[in-house]
Design an enzyme around this catalytic site. Sequence first.
Site, mmCIF file in Angstrom:
data_model
loop_
_atom_site.group_PDB
_atom_site.id
_atom_site.type_symbol
_atom_site.label_atom_id
_atom_site.label_comp_id
_atom_site.label_asym_id
_atom_site.label_seq_id
_atom_site.Cartn_x
_atom_site.Cartn_y
_atom_site.Cartn_z
ATOM 1 N N SER A 163 25.554 -17.645 104.155
ATOM 2 C CA SER A 163 24.482 -16.903 104.810
ATOM 3 C C SER A 163 24.399 -17.338 106.265
ATOM 4 C CB SER A 163 23.153 -17.210 104.102
ATOM 5 O OG SER A 163 22.040 -16.738 104.840
ATOM 6 N N TYR A 165 16.437 -22.868 100.380
ATOM 7 C CA TYR A 165 17.647 -22.037 100.435
ATOM 8 C C TYR A 165 18.586 -22.521 101.546
ATOM 9 C CZ TYR A 165 20.501 -17.776 100.597
ATOM 10 O OH TYR A 165 21.538 -16.879 100.585
#
Length: 275
Positions: free
Chosen positions: A134, A147
């Site tokens: 990501s 995350y």
Amino acid sequence: MTQKSILITGASSGIGYDAAHGLRAAGWRVFASCRKPEDCKRLQSEGFESPLIDYTDADSIVNGLAETLEATGGTLDALYNNGAYACPGAVEDLPIGALREIFETNLFGWHELTRLVIPVMRAQGHGRIVNCSSVLGFVGFKFRGAYVATKYALEGLTDVLRLELADTGIKVCLIEPGPITSQFRHNAVPHFERWIDWENSARRDAYRAELERLYTETGPARFELPASAVTKKLLHAVNAARPKPRYYVTQPTYLMGILKRILSTRALDAILLKG
């Protein structure tokens, strides 16, 4: 010509689901794994081979890969690690249990499956391992600490793995999407509700904006792209003779990549603090 095979995790929806369809359309034999039996059955009804793989269940990882290898005769050309989730919340409000749980899914399970796949690829003399990271794997955003931590760890582990496998026929890549159309935000809600006691947080006023983001369907985010944008990069990663170590997806990822290289930490923080 023998049909190439790929094992995709987290294929029930979003990025993994689109990847399964995109790779099959490109001529690959796709093993589209899911963590829930009902999702496996749904994908099987769509014509996929769909082994059950839950990153938090070591037996399912072993059995799911064994099922895949039995079907291919013991070979696997590519692995696409994809399944992950978020647990929104300020770092100071994250219980250690929340971090342990998210690392089990977002990192440890990926690592276990990858370790099992490497001997197969080494024996056949080639292979591709592609990890879906990501933009949050190299920049941090507020309220995304859990995350971000898993993706930073994934990027470090993947970088080292790429170096260690450089003398083999196994290529290792990262894909780093920004905002992609999926159920990702919706899927984060149960984890937030389970772990974050926001009403008793020193940051409870800041959480109100976060609650609106989590619970309100506002349509596509700015710069959001469909999951097919990720699949396009995945196709290059598994087909190119010399795949890139990193594939950016979406304008925010490209922008943050540039800013990360040229700005000081303090200057980048100032931009990130503006949201």
